[in-house]
Design a protein around this motif. Sequence first.
Motif, short mmCIF file in Angstrom:
data_model
loop_
_atom_site.label_atom_id
_atom_site.label_comp_id
_atom_site.label_asym_id
_atom_site.label_seq_id
_atom_site.Cartn_x
_atom_site.Cartn_y
_atom_site.Cartn_z
N UNK A 40 0.86 -1.18 0.00
CA UNK A 40 0.00 0.00 0.00
C UNK A 40 0.89 1.23 0.00
N UNK A 41 0.41 2.27 -0.66
CA UNK A 41 1.15 3.53 -0.70
C UNK A 41 0.22 4.63 -1.15
N UNK A 42 0.73 5.84 -1.11
CA UNK A 42 0.00 6.96 -1.68
C UNK A 42 0.00 6.77 -3.19
N UNK A 43 -1.06 7.19 -3.85
CA UNK A 43 -1.12 7.10 -5.31
C UNK A 43 -0.67 8.42 -5.91
N UNK A 44 -0.88 8.55 -7.22
CA UNK A 44 -0.51 9.78 -7.91
C UNK A 44 -1.45 10.93 -7.61
N UNK A 45 -2.54 10.64 -6.90
CA UNK A 45 -3.53 11.67 -6.56
C UNK A 45 -3.49 11.93 -5.06
N UNK A 46 -3.45 13.19 -4.69
CA UNK A 46 -3.38 13.55 -3.28
C UNK A 46 -4.57 12.98 -2.51
N UNK A 47 -4.30 12.45 -1.33
CA UNK A 47 -5.30 11.86 -0.43
C UNK A 47 -5.98 10.61 -0.99
N UNK A 48 -5.37 9.98 -1.99
CA UNK A 48 -5.87 8.70 -2.51
C UNK A 48 -4.74 7.69 -2.38
N UNK A 49 -5.03 6.58 -1.71
CA UNK A 49 -4.04 5.51 -1.54
C UNK A 49 -4.26 4.43 -2.57
N UNK A 50 -3.22 3.63 -2.76
CA UNK A 50 -3.31 2.52 -3.72
C UNK A 50 -2.82 1.24 -3.07
N UNK A 51 -3.64 0.21 -3.16
CA UNK A 51 -3.25 -1.13 -2.77
C UNK A 51 -2.83 -1.85 -4.04
N UNK A 52 -1.73 -2.58 -3.99
CA UNK A 52 -1.32 -3.45 -5.10
C UNK A 52 -1.30 -4.86 -4.51
N UNK A 53 -2.24 -5.70 -4.99
CA UNK A 53 -2.43 -7.04 -4.44
C UNK A 53 -2.15 -8.05 -5.55
N UNK A 54 -1.29 -9.02 -5.26
CA UNK A 54 -0.96 -10.05 -6.24
C UNK A 54 -1.58 -11.37 -5.80
N UNK A 55 -2.33 -11.99 -6.72
CA UNK A 55 -3.00 -13.27 -6.44
C UNK A 55 -2.91 -14.18 -7.65
N UNK A 56 -3.01 -15.49 -7.41
CA UNK A 56 -3.09 -16.49 -8.48
C UNK A 56 -4.50 -17.03 -8.50
N UNK A 57 -5.30 -16.57 -9.47
CA UNK A 57 -6.71 -16.93 -9.56
C UNK A 57 -7.13 -16.97 -11.02
N UNK A 58 -8.38 -17.34 -11.25
CA UNK A 58 -8.92 -17.31 -12.61
C UNK A 58 -9.41 -15.89 -12.92
N UNK A 59 -9.63 -15.61 -14.20
CA UNK A 59 -10.11 -14.28 -14.56
C UNK A 59 -11.52 -14.04 -14.03
N UNK A 60 -12.33 -15.08 -14.00
CA UNK A 60 -13.68 -14.96 -13.44
C UNK A 60 -13.61 -14.55 -11.96
N UNK A 61 -12.71 -15.20 -11.23
CA UNK A 61 -12.53 -14.84 -9.81
C UNK A 61 -12.04 -13.40 -9.68
#
Length: 178
Positions: A40-61
């Motif tokens: 998690x970190x601040x994004x390119x927009x002030x006061x908006x955070x970004x989660x980057x989550x990596x998972x192994x799943x199907x596209x439907x999931x």
Amino acid sequence: MNEELKTFTISVYTENNIGLLNRISAIFQRRHINIESLTTSQSEIENVNRFVIVVNISETQAKKIVGQIEKQVEVIKAYYHTDNETIFTESCMFKIKSELLFEEPQIQNIIKESNTRIVTVNKAFFVLEKTGRRHEIEALRRDLNAFGIMQFVRSGRIAVTKDEMRITELLKAEKNKQ
């Protein structure tokens, strides 16, 4: 027909509120999906955070999960992308006994060949930093393991999309809707 499992990077743009991480992780837990990495970190927009989550799943999931995540009040927008659609990296640090830096010529070769940076050196230990793909970091860890690693830490994935997403405009439009 069973769908193929792939590695997906899920990006979630949010307001910064207490308890949101627990609710997002619960979405994965309820579906028995293991999170491979989370940053998690601040994004390119002030006061908006970004989660980057990596998972192994199907596209439907992936579609279902993104839909569930977007139901959280603080979530502005969520996306999922394959590895081919993103540029990504991880960082790591190794703490190793200083004597090895001077007594083992192979350590210096490993450092040079792997494009690893020495962060600090003192009498007791030195610290290496490496940024790259997971397989590069794992190869370095295997090489250094032969000499003894005092401490090791690796970050979660950080990623940007290859396509121009115009994310700033999209997020501002979404935020204005709320």
